[in-house]
Design a protein around this motif. Structure first.
Motif, PDB file in Angstrom:
ATOM      1  N   SER A  55      12.321 -15.088  41.273  1.00 29.27           N
ATOM      2  CA  SER A  55      13.180 -14.434  42.267  1.00 29.27           C
ATOM      3  C   SER A  55      14.471 -13.908  41.663  1.00 29.27           C
ATOM      4  O   SER A  55      15.169 -13.109  42.278  1.00 29.27           O
ATOM      5  CB  SER A  55      13.522 -15.415  43.394  1.00 29.27           C
ATOM      6  N   GLY A  56      14.802 -14.339  40.431  1.00 31.22           N
ATOM      7  CA  GLY A  56      16.081 -13.965  39.830  1.00 31.22           C
ATOM      8  C   GLY A  56      16.055 -12.656  39.067  1.00 31.22           C
ATOM      9  O   GLY A  56      17.063 -12.253  38.493  1.00 31.22           O
ATOM     10  N   GLN A  57      14.923 -11.979  39.037  1.00 28.18           N
ATOM     11  CA  GLN A  57      14.849 -10.701  38.338  1.00 28.18           C
ATOM     12  C   GLN A  57      15.288  -9.579  39.270  1.00 28.18           C
ATOM     13  O   GLN A  57      14.615  -9.228  40.218  1.00 28.18           O
ATOM     14  CB  GLN A  57      13.404 -10.452  37.864  1.00 28.18           C
ATOM     15  N   GLU A  58      16.451  -9.010  38.964  1.00 25.83           N
ATOM     16  CA  GLU A  58      17.049  -8.035  39.876  1.00 25.83           C
ATOM     17  C   GLU A  58      16.465  -6.636  39.702  1.00 25.83           C
ATOM     18  O   GLU A  58      16.396  -5.866  40.649  1.00 25.83           O
ATOM     19  CB  GLU A  58      18.566  -7.990  39.661  1.00 25.83           C
ATOM     20  N   GLU A  59      16.058  -6.282  38.491  1.00 25.33           N
ATOM     21  CA  GLU A  59      15.600  -4.919  38.253  1.00 25.33           C
ATOM     22  C   GLU A  59      14.113  -4.768  38.551  1.00 25.33           C
ATOM     23  O   GLU A  59      13.333  -5.697  38.406  1.00 25.33           O
ATOM     24  CB  GLU A  59      15.883  -4.516  36.810  1.00 25.33           C
ATOM     25  N   SER A  60      13.763  -3.535  38.958  1.00 25.69           N
ATOM     26  CA  SER A  60      12.366  -3.213  39.231  1.00 25.69           C
ATOM     27  C   SER A  60      11.645  -2.884  37.927  1.00 25.69           C
ATOM     28  O   SER A  60      12.263  -2.539  36.922  1.00 25.69           O
ATOM     29  CB  SER A  60      12.285  -2.003  40.166  1.00 25.69           C
TER      30      SER A  60
ATOM     31  N   LYS B  18      13.209   4.460  42.633  1.00 22.78           N
ATOM     32  CA  LYS B  18      12.972   5.742  43.301  1.00 22.78           C
ATOM     33  C   LYS B  18      13.517   6.902  42.463  1.00 22.78           C
ATOM     34  O   LYS B  18      12.852   7.925  42.268  1.00 22.78           O
ATOM     35  CB  LYS B  18      13.630   5.744  44.684  1.00 22.78           C
ATOM     36  N   LYS B  19      14.728   6.722  41.935  1.00 25.35           N
ATOM     37  CA  LYS B  19      15.342   7.759  41.106  1.00 25.35           C
ATOM     38  C   LYS B  19      14.537   7.987  39.841  1.00 25.35           C
ATOM     39  O   LYS B  19      14.278   9.122  39.430  1.00 25.35           O
ATOM     40  CB  LYS B  19      16.774   7.354  40.766  1.00 25.35           C
TER      41      LYS B  19
ATOM     42  N   LEU C  66      10.605  10.961  36.295  1.00 24.45           N
ATOM     43  CA  LEU C  66       9.335  10.978  35.579  1.00 24.45           C
ATOM     44  C   LEU C  66       8.425  12.106  36.071  1.00 24.45           C
ATOM     45  O   LEU C  66       7.707  12.730  35.283  1.00 24.45           O
ATOM     46  CB  LEU C  66       8.631   9.624  35.725  1.00 24.45           C
ATOM     47  N   MET C  67       8.454  12.362  37.359  1.00 20.45           N
ATOM     48  CA  MET C  67       7.642  13.458  37.896  1.00 20.45           C
ATOM     49  C   MET C  67       8.134  14.811  37.368  1.00 20.45           C
ATOM     50  O   MET C  67       7.332  15.700  37.072  1.00 20.45           O
ATOM     51  CB  MET C  67       7.667  13.438  39.427  1.00 20.45           C
TER      52      MET C  67
ATOM     53  N   ARG D  68       3.288   3.382  38.816  1.00 21.28           N
ATOM     54  CA  ARG D  68       3.171   2.315  39.815  1.00 21.28           C
ATOM     55  C   ARG D  68       4.282   1.284  39.638  1.00 21.28           C
ATOM     56  O   ARG D  68       4.792   1.080  38.547  1.00 21.28           O
ATOM     57  CB  ARG D  68       1.806   1.623  39.716  1.00 21.28           C
ATOM     58  N   GLN D  69       4.626   0.683  40.757  1.00 22.02           N
ATOM     59  CA  GLN D  69       5.589  -0.420  40.740  1.00 22.02           C
ATOM     60  C   GLN D  69       4.871  -1.681  40.282  1.00 22.02           C
ATOM     61  O   GLN D  69       3.780  -1.996  40.762  1.00 22.02           O
ATOM     62  CB  GLN D  69       6.147  -0.639  42.159  1.00 22.02           C
TER      63      GLN D  69
END
Length: 302
Positions: free
Chosen positions: A221-226, A265-266, A271-272, A286-287
C-alpha cells in the motif's frame, strides 16, 4: 523478539556478500526473506543458523548470541537448507530418530516426536520407504520433519519449494502454514507467489543490502507511483524517452518499458503521441497492478 539481526556483514575473499544487514522477526510471524539469485539470502540464513560466522554484526535468537552460544541457540532453531541434506539409504523413521538423537532426545520422548512430525508432515503413507525412493515433494517433507523433530521455536526454510511441481507446491505451502501457527518462521525465496501466500512481513535484499522491510500489506500500500507497461513490436530508442513524464524506467526486454510515474494519464497521452510521431507498432499500454512482483522489480533492478 525471537530473532534479531544487527548490522551483519560478510566477505568471501575480496567479495562483499553482505553489508550491514539488519532485521527482526516476531513470534507467530512468517517473515519472507526475498532477493534475486546471488543477493546474499543463503549466506544470511547460514549465519542466522550458526553454519557461518559473520565478519561484523550480531545475531540474537531469543536474546542469545548465535556466535557465542552456538549449542544453546541451535536447539531453538530448525533449519531446512536450500540443498536438502538427507541420507537416501535410511528409512524415514530411522533418519528422524537419528536426527532426534543428535539433539539428545531419547527413549519415549524421541519415539513420540518422530511419530508427531511424521503425522504433521504427512509422511505416514511413505514411512516404510527408503528416502532415496521418495519423490522430490516427499523428500522436502522429510527435510521439514527433520527441522521440526526437536520442537524448535524458530524455523528457517531456505528455498523450500524449489523444483516442486504445482501439486507439490500447494501441499508444501499448506504444510508450512500449519507449521507456522505457533512458531517464528523465516522463509527465504525469490518466488513472489510464496510470499504472497504465506508471509506477514517482507525483507528484500539486493547485492548484500536490505533495500526494504515492512509488513506485506504496508509494503504494497506504500507505493505511491503508478506503474505503466508499454509494449511495442520495435525497440524504442533511449532518446525518444528522455522528455517523458516518468521518474523511473526499467526494460525487462528490448520491446517492453515499465515506467514508474506520478501521473499515469499524462504519461499515457505522451506515449500515444510518441507512437504516432515515430510510427511505432504498438502492442499494448496497460496499468500494472501494484503487487509484490512489481515492487520487487523496482527495488532490485540494476
Amino acid at each position: 523478539m525471537s530473532i534479531e539481526i544487527h548490522q551483519v556483514s560478510k566477505k568471501f575473499g575480496q567479495q562483499q556478500v553482505l553489508q550491514q544487514v539488519s532485521f527482526q522477526a516476531k513470534p507467530g510471524q512468517v517473515l519472507g526473506f526475498l532477493g534475486p539469485n546471488g543477493a546474499g539470502k543463503s549466506t544470511t540464513m547460514k549465519i542466522l543458523t550458526g553454519y557461518l560466522t559473520a565478519d561484523e554484526g550480531e545475531v540474537l535468537v531469543k536474546g542469545i548470541s548465535v556466535a557465542r552460544y552456538p549449542k544453546i541457540s541451535s536447539k531453538l532453531i530448525g533449519y531446512l537448507p536450500e540443498h536438502n541434506p538427507l541420507y537416501p539409504d535410511m528409512y524415514i523413521p530411522e533418519f528422524l530418530r537419528f536426527v532426534g538423537g543428535l539433539y539428545r532426545l531419547r527413549g519415549r520422548d524421541l519415539a513420540q516426536r518422530v511419530q508427531t512430525v511424521m503425522e504433521q508432515c504427512g509422511l505416514m503413507p511413505e514411512r516404510k520407504k527408503k528416502i532415496g525412493l521418495l519423490s522430490k515433494g516427499f523428500k522436502q517433507r522429510v527435510g521439514l520433519a527433520k527441522s521440526l523433530v526437536h520442537d524448535p521455536e524458530i524455523i528457517v526454510l531456505d528455498e523450500p519449494t524449489s523444483g516442486l511441481d504445482p501439486n507439490q507446491l500447494v501441499e508444501i505451502r499448506q504444510l508450512i502454514k500449519n507449521v507456522s501457527r505457533d512458531k517464528t518462521l523465516i522463509l527465504s525465496t525469490h518466488i513472489m507467489q510464496e510470499v504472497e501466500a504465506l508471509c506477514d512481513k517482507v525483507v528484500i535484499i539486493h547485492k548484500g543490502r536490505v533495500v526494504a522491510q515492512d509488513l506485506l500489506e504496508h509494503l504494497k500500500s506504500g507505493q505511491e507511483e503508478s506503474q505503466l507497461v508499454f509494449e511495442s513490436e520495435e525497440t524504442l530508442a533511449p532518446e525518444w524517452l528522455e522528455d517523458l513524464s516518468y521518474s523511473k524506467l526499467s526494460r525487462p526486454n528490448p520491446t517492453t518499458c515499465v515506467f514508474s510515474c506520478p501521473d499515469s494519464k499524462k504519461l499515457r497521452l505522451e506515449l500515444m503521441r510518441l507512437v504516432q510521431e515515430r510510427n511505432v507498432n504498438l502492442v499494448s499500454i496497460r496499468q500494472q497492478e501494484n503487487n509484490l512482483e512489481s515492487i520487487f522489480h523496482q527495488l532490485t533492478q540494476h
